[in-house]
Design an enzyme around this catalytic site. Structure first.
Site, PDB file in Angstrom:
ATOM      1  N   CYS A  90      -3.473  11.042  10.538  1.00  0.00           N
ATOM      2  CA  CYS A  90      -2.658  11.842   9.923  1.00  0.00           C
ATOM      3  C   CYS A  90      -2.845  13.473  10.237  1.00  0.00           C
ATOM      4  O   CYS A  90      -1.966  14.224  10.709  1.00  0.00           O
ATOM      5  CB  CYS A  90      -2.716  11.674   8.620  1.00  0.00           C
ATOM      6  SG  CYS A  90      -4.434  11.678   7.698  1.00  0.00           S
ATOM      7  N   HIS A 108      -1.729  17.118   3.296  1.00  0.00           N
ATOM      8  CA  HIS A 108      -2.844  17.881   3.771  1.00  0.00           C
ATOM      9  C   HIS A 108      -2.766  19.183   4.359  1.00  0.00           C
ATOM     10  O   HIS A 108      -1.415  19.407   4.442  1.00  0.00           O
ATOM     11  CB  HIS A 108      -3.300  16.986   5.287  1.00  0.00           C
ATOM     12  CG  HIS A 108      -3.801  15.682   5.023  1.00  0.00           C
ATOM     13  ND1 HIS A 108      -4.202  15.345   3.369  1.00  0.00           N
ATOM     14  CD2 HIS A 108      -4.273  14.506   5.525  1.00  0.00           C
ATOM     15  CE1 HIS A 108      -4.789  14.191   3.615  1.00  0.00           C
ATOM     16  NE2 HIS A 108      -4.907  13.776   4.727  1.00  0.00           N
ATOM     17  N   GLY A 130       0.926  -1.160   0.093  1.00  0.00           N
ATOM     18  CA  GLY A 130      -0.060   0.098  -0.115  1.00  0.00           C
ATOM     19  C   GLY A 130       0.732   1.342   0.086  1.00  0.00           C
ATOM     20  O   GLY A 130       2.109   1.302   0.132  1.00  0.00           O
TER      21      GLY A 130
END
Length: 338
Positions: free
Chosen positions: A130, A243, A14
């Site tokens: 996160c 982000h 992943g």
């Protein structure tokens, strides 16, 4: 120098798993053995590590035998499925999912904030969400100087937070729109290209989504400060990676802006990025691939004498996930806490 240990990556194929692989190599983590684990459909494939091609193994009950540490990044259901097998094998699991974060006896660790919490593990250490990590690293230096009373945060979360396939979907949607076609959404609930929408995690009973409640609950646990009042609004935006967050902080008394800038500039894992004349501040493009959380636009809240506003950007696959997990692993090895 610490003795090398035997490590397994659960979910090696992943986005976070491949980042873990890169970080273990670039940070010269003391490895005696590295085992790559994934679903049966990936078994037999290989991933490159330090010039070698390592085979991917299907995870099963015997996969963790002989391991000292398991870095898990295959999702909550997988972590729950294998947690007992991992700890029975004598390994410590650093889990990137939300499965164990709010379990009281499981440490929730950001090494720049609460490294000592890792010492109290009972075989599992949780990696925070996160958005929580990125905000926490940025504001904890201020909390150390004067306890934060209230946090108001709005997030601008990239497609990669939903995985590599979501990033590809946004690229395809962008092409479709530019070619006059109707964009299709399969990975995310709605088209994200040239669009944005509130975070697509499930809505809870209080009308906050799960992502927002993670920020509230996890920040309190990491800071060991249940009295901090926190409200969050999380938004998915058409950015591929990294982000961003707009954060408003309230203190008991005024917090000088220059003191805040100095504290953040000196803090580990944070980089102050401000050029007021050029109107240049942190951007996702600059944060992508970086270990540090970029912080800027630190200013007095004109609506509250005890308030500060700031803006931050961080790579949520690195510091928001893989890097934080590797830093926890380094902490365990260096201090003999495995």
């Amino acid at each position: 120098m610490p003795s090398p240990i035997r490590v397994a990556i659960l979910g090696a194929t992943g986005a976070v798993g491949t980042e873990l692989l890169e970080l273990l190599a670039s940070r010269n983590f003391p490895l005696a053995e590295l085992k790559l684990l994934a679903s049966p459909r990936s078994a037999g494939k290989t991933l490159e590590f330090q010039g070698e091609k390592l085979p991917i193994q299907a995870v099963d009950g015997s996969a963790f035998k002989g391991c000292d540490l398991v870095l898990a990044s295959a999702g909550g259901s997988t972590s729950k499925r294998w947690a007992e097998e991992i700890t029975k094998a004598g390994a410590v699991m650093v889990d990137n999912s939300s499965a164990f974060r709010m379990v009281p006896e499981v440490p929730l660790v950001v090494p720049e904030i609460n490294p000592e919490a890792a010492q109290n593990h009972q075989g599992i250490i949780a990696n925070p969400n996160c958005t929580t990590i990125l905000m926490g690293v940025a504001i904890y230096p201020l909390h150390q100087l004067q306890p934060i009373k209230r946090i108001v945060v709005a997030t601008y979360q990239s497609a990669s937070g939903a995985g590599a396939m979501a990033m590809e979907e946004v690229k395809h949607q962008s092409r479709d729109i530019l070619e006059g076609k109707i964009p299709q959404a399969e990975i995310l609930p709605y088209p994200l290209a040239f669009n944005l929408f509130p975070h697509n995690s499930p809505i809870t009973a209080n009308h906050y989504c799960e992502e927002e409640m993670k920020m509230v609950q996890e920040t309190r646990k990491i800071f060991a400060a249940e009295d901090i009042r926190i409200t969050a609004t999380c938004v998915r935006v058409p950015v591929l990676r990294a982000h961003s967050e707009a954060v408003n902080l309230e203190f008991a008394t005024p917090f000088p802006v220059e003191l805040a800038k100095t504290a953040i500039a000196k803090a580990p894992g944070v980089k102050l990025v401000e050029d007021w004349q050029k109107n240049y501040f942190p951007m996702p493009m600059d944060a992508t691939g970086q270990d540090d959380v970029l912080v800027g636009r630190i200013r007095q809240d004109i609506s509250h004498p005890n308030g500060l506003d700031l803006w931050l950007c961080g790579d949520q696959i690195r510091k928001g996930a893989a890097l934080n997990a590797v830093q926890i692993a380094e902490l365990l090895v260096e201090r003999g806490w495995l």
